[in-house]
Design an enzyme around this catalytic site. Structure first.
Site, PDB file in Angstrom:
ATOM      1  N   CYS A 157       0.829  -1.225   0.000  1.00 53.63           N
ATOM      2  CA  CYS A 157       0.000   0.000   0.000  1.00 53.63           C
ATOM      3  C   CYS A 157       0.857   1.268   0.000  1.00 53.63           C
ATOM      4  CB  CYS A 157      -0.913   0.021   1.217  1.00 53.63           C
ATOM      5  SG  CYS A 157      -1.979  -1.410   1.296  1.00 53.63           S
ATOM      6  N   HIS A 209      -3.893   7.194   1.551  1.00 52.31           N
ATOM      7  CA  HIS A 209      -4.095   5.905   0.882  1.00 52.31           C
ATOM      8  C   HIS A 209      -5.500   5.416   1.233  1.00 52.31           C
ATOM      9  CE1 HIS A 209      -4.062   1.715   0.007  1.00 52.31           C
ATOM     10  NE2 HIS A 209      -3.954   1.357   1.274  1.00 52.31           N
ATOM     11  N   ASN A 245     -10.124  -0.607  -2.286  1.00 50.76           N
ATOM     12  CA  ASN A 245      -8.715  -0.380  -1.973  1.00 50.76           C
ATOM     13  C   ASN A 245      -7.876  -0.964  -3.109  1.00 50.76           C
ATOM     14  OD1 ASN A 245      -6.086  -0.666  -1.012  1.00 50.76           O
ATOM     15  ND2 ASN A 245      -6.709  -1.175   1.064  1.00 50.76           N
TER      16      ASN A 245
HETATM   17  N1  ACO Z   1     -19.626  -9.606   5.277  1.00 50.80           N
HETATM   18  C1  ACO Z   1     -20.340 -10.007   6.339  1.00 50.80           C
HETATM   19  N2  ACO Z   1     -19.777 -10.393   7.496  1.00 50.80           N
HETATM   20  C2  ACO Z   1     -18.439 -10.384   7.562  1.00 50.80           C
HETATM   21  C3  ACO Z   1     -17.638  -9.984   6.490  1.00 50.80           C
HETATM   22  C4  ACO Z   1     -18.279  -9.589   5.302  1.00 50.80           C
HETATM   23  N3  ACO Z   1     -17.615  -9.166   4.221  1.00 50.80           N
HETATM   24  N4  ACO Z   1     -16.337 -10.072   6.855  1.00 50.80           N
HETATM   25  C5  ACO Z   1     -16.319 -10.512   8.120  1.00 50.80           C
HETATM   26  N5  ACO Z   1     -17.587 -10.706   8.546  1.00 50.80           N
HETATM   27  C6  ACO Z   1     -18.048 -11.167   9.846  1.00 50.80           C
HETATM   28  C7  ACO Z   1     -17.016 -12.012  10.568  1.00 50.80           C
HETATM   29  O1  ACO Z   1     -17.091 -13.352  10.156  1.00 50.80           O
HETATM   30  C8  ACO Z   1     -17.424 -11.825  12.005  1.00 50.80           C
HETATM   31  O2  ACO Z   1     -18.507 -12.655  12.266  1.00 50.80           O
HETATM   32  P1  ACO Z   1     -18.686 -13.353  13.725  1.00 50.80           P
HETATM   33  O3  ACO Z   1     -18.844 -12.199  14.678  1.00 50.80           O
HETATM   34  O4  ACO Z   1     -19.905 -14.171  13.548  1.00 50.80           O
HETATM   35  O5  ACO Z   1     -17.437 -14.135  13.939  1.00 50.80           O
HETATM   36  C9  ACO Z   1     -17.939 -10.394  12.050  1.00 50.80           C
HETATM   37  O6  ACO Z   1     -18.247 -10.043  10.686  1.00 50.80           O
HETATM   38  C10 ACO Z   1     -16.923  -9.414  12.599  1.00 50.80           C
HETATM   39  O7  ACO Z   1     -15.658  -9.677  11.973  1.00 50.80           O
HETATM   40  P2  ACO Z   1     -14.409  -8.815  12.265  1.00 50.80           P
HETATM   41  O8  ACO Z   1     -13.269  -9.271  11.424  1.00 50.80           O
HETATM   42  O9  ACO Z   1     -14.214  -8.707  13.741  1.00 50.80           O
HETATM   43  O10 ACO Z   1     -14.946  -7.442  11.705  1.00 50.80           O
HETATM   44  P3  ACO Z   1     -14.378  -6.016  11.943  1.00 50.80           P
HETATM   45  O11 ACO Z   1     -15.388  -5.194  12.620  1.00 50.80           O
HETATM   46  O12 ACO Z   1     -12.993  -6.029  12.491  1.00 50.80           O
HETATM   47  O13 ACO Z   1     -14.286  -5.505  10.440  1.00 50.80           O
HETATM   48  C11 ACO Z   1     -12.614  -5.050   8.826  1.00 50.80           C
HETATM   49  C12 ACO Z   1     -13.409  -6.136   9.534  1.00 50.80           C
HETATM   50  C13 ACO Z   1     -13.571  -4.208   7.983  1.00 50.80           C
HETATM   51  C14 ACO Z   1     -11.617  -5.719   7.893  1.00 50.80           C
HETATM   52  C15 ACO Z   1     -11.925  -4.188   9.903  1.00 50.80           C
HETATM   53  O14 ACO Z   1     -11.153  -4.984  10.767  1.00 50.80           O
HETATM   54  C16 ACO Z   1     -11.083  -3.142   9.316  1.00 50.80           C
HETATM   55  O15 ACO Z   1     -11.584  -2.166   8.835  1.00 50.80           O
HETATM   56  N6  ACO Z   1      -9.740  -3.320   9.375  1.00 50.80           N
HETATM   57  C17 ACO Z   1      -8.816  -2.512   8.701  1.00 50.80           C
HETATM   58  C18 ACO Z   1      -8.233  -3.332   7.621  1.00 50.80           C
HETATM   59  C19 ACO Z   1      -8.117  -2.593   6.333  1.00 50.80           C
HETATM   60  O16 ACO Z   1      -8.688  -1.568   6.107  1.00 50.80           O
HETATM   61  N7  ACO Z   1      -7.343  -3.160   5.467  1.00 50.80           N
HETATM   62  C20 ACO Z   1      -7.156  -2.583   4.189  1.00 50.80           C
HETATM   63  C21 ACO Z   1      -6.045  -3.302   3.524  1.00 50.80           C
HETATM   64  S1  ACO Z   1      -4.552  -2.951   4.275  1.00 50.80           S
HETATM   65  C22 ACO Z   1      -4.236  -1.384   3.940  1.00 50.80           C
HETATM   66  O17 ACO Z   1      -4.539  -0.904   2.892  1.00 50.80           O
HETATM   67  C23 ACO Z   1      -3.639  -0.589   4.969  1.00 50.80           C
END
Ligand code: ACO
Length: 334
Positions: A115, A261, A291
């Site tokens: 990234c 980013h 992204n």
């Molecule tokens: N649709 C529906 N449900 C989902 C999805 C989806 N796409 N993905 C995960 N879930 C579910 C999980 O299975 C979990 O279910 P459970 O509670 O029954 O186990 C629930 O949603 C919560 O999952 P988490 O992973 O805890 O969700 P979180 O609130 O952390 O959100 C996310 C996930 C959006 C990835 C978050 O952690 C985030 O924003 N992280 C930042 C990562 C990022 O932005 N990366 C970008 C790439 S790296 C970069 O560019 C820097």
């Protein structure tokens, strides 16, 4: 010492729009979940027969940047290509750009900082120009994420975030004091290398294994500890902005635009709140493209350029954070 200035930017996005509803036909997810957690409404994916690729999209973006810069391809004396999704494991796509542009045998550097790749590349271009070694650098950030995503329910935690696309910039030597790229800063924190990574093809402590997704899932698809990425990103983005402003004896009041980013809209909004930036001091487009890793910042720049929003004398900070972890930034006075 010479200054380095961005004199043209371009971008390219595949025509194929994939909405959240389209993804929910492939996996157990919903438009509501994706928009609430990431801000993303749709993204672009290349599609079969895969006539586009990371290099081809980078080439298309380069043509727009060259045109807007008003230069000829043969003016380019260095190519810098940032990507984490190259057409081939080796060689990197920089050499393909040299061929497609039909220019002389100039150097082609491939940057692997995920990234942060475009920002690392900007710093490389800046330094080569400042030393006087090169005069006109073509910098590309391009990614094909779609072909490496697990588009099933198992992969929904990462697959919903990413998109394909490319951006490019022409950076040229200038005699104008106090304008152009005024500073860049690069950082890494390898203790988190395995918190956002893709294990193969790699040669460390593993063999190339392609004999079944069930057995080797973690080897085949990227892995992301999403919450750890979130927690670190929301700290590093504001730090990066302040590092650039402090290095130039400027304050947040002097900042015309922060281009983060496009990792996740919630991360950008968190950084905006931390820095207390007005809505007109930050620009996001992740809603439309997802992204696109190394391509997000040049696509943002190219859209602003097309809208005529970049004005001479304005102060921009560009910053990225991602796998590595790496983070990097630049301060530009247009
Ligand atoms: N649709 C529906 N449900 C989902 C999805 C989806 N796409 N993905 C995960 N879930 C579910 C999980 O299975 C979990 O279910 P459970 O509670 O029954 O186990 C629930 O949603 C919560 O999952 P988490 O992973 O805890 O969700 P979180 O609130 O952390 O959100 C996310 C996930 C959006 C990835 C978050 O952690 C985030 O924003 N992280 C930042 C990562 C990022 O932005 N990366 C970008 C790439 S790296 C970069 O560019 C820097």
């Amino acid at each position: 010492m010479k200054q380095a200035k961005i004199i043209g930017v371009g971008h390219y996005l595949p025509d194929n729009i994939v909405t959240n509803d389209d993804l929910s036909k492939l996996m157990d997810t919903s438009d509501k979940w994706i928009q609430e957690r990431t801000g993303i409404k749709e993204r672009r994916f290349i599609k079969e027969p895969y006539e586009q690729s990371t290099a081809i999209m980078g080439f298309e973006a380069s043509k727009m940047a060259i045109d807007r810069a008003g230069i000829k391809p043969e003016d380019i004396d260095l190519i810098v290509f940032a990507t984490m999704t190259p057409d081939y494991y080796f060689p990197g796509p920089g050499v393909i750009i040299q061929k497609l542009l039909g220019i002389g045998h100039v150097g082609a550097i491939d940057v692997r900082a995920q990234c942060s790749g475009f920002m690392y590349g900007l710093s490389i271009a800046d330094q080569y120009i400042k030393t006087g070694m090169y005069k006109t650098v073509l910098l590309i950030g391009s990614e094909t994420q779609s072909t490496a995503l697990d588009l099933t329910t198992r992969g929904r935690g990462t697959a919903t975030l990413f998109g394909d696309g490319a951006g490019a910039a022409i950076i040229q030597a200038s005699e104008e004091e106090g304008k152009g790229i005024l500073s860049t800063h690069l950082h890494s924190q390898g203790e988190f290398a395995e918190k956002l990574y893709m294990k193969t093809p790699g040669t460390g402590k593993t063999k190339f294994i392609y004999d079944g997704i069930e057995k080797d899932y973690d080897n085949i698809f990227g892995y992301m500890d999403g919450q750890l990425v979130f927690k670190n990103a929301v700290v590093r983005f504001p730090q990066a902005v302040m590092e650039e402003l402090n290095a130039n004896n400027l304050s947040l009041d002097d900042l015309d635009m922060f281009l983060p980013h496009q990792a996740n809209l919630r991360i950008s909004q968190f950084a905006q709140r931390t820095l207390k930036l007005r809505d007109d001091q930050i620009f996001n487009n992740i809603q439309k493209y997802g992204n696109t890793t190394a391509a997000t910042i040049p696509i943002l720049l190219s859209e602003l350029w097309a809208e005529g929003r970049i004005k001479e004398g304005q102060v921009y900070v560009l910053a990225a954070f991602g796998s590595g972890f790496t983070w990097a930034s630049a301060l530009i006075k247009w």
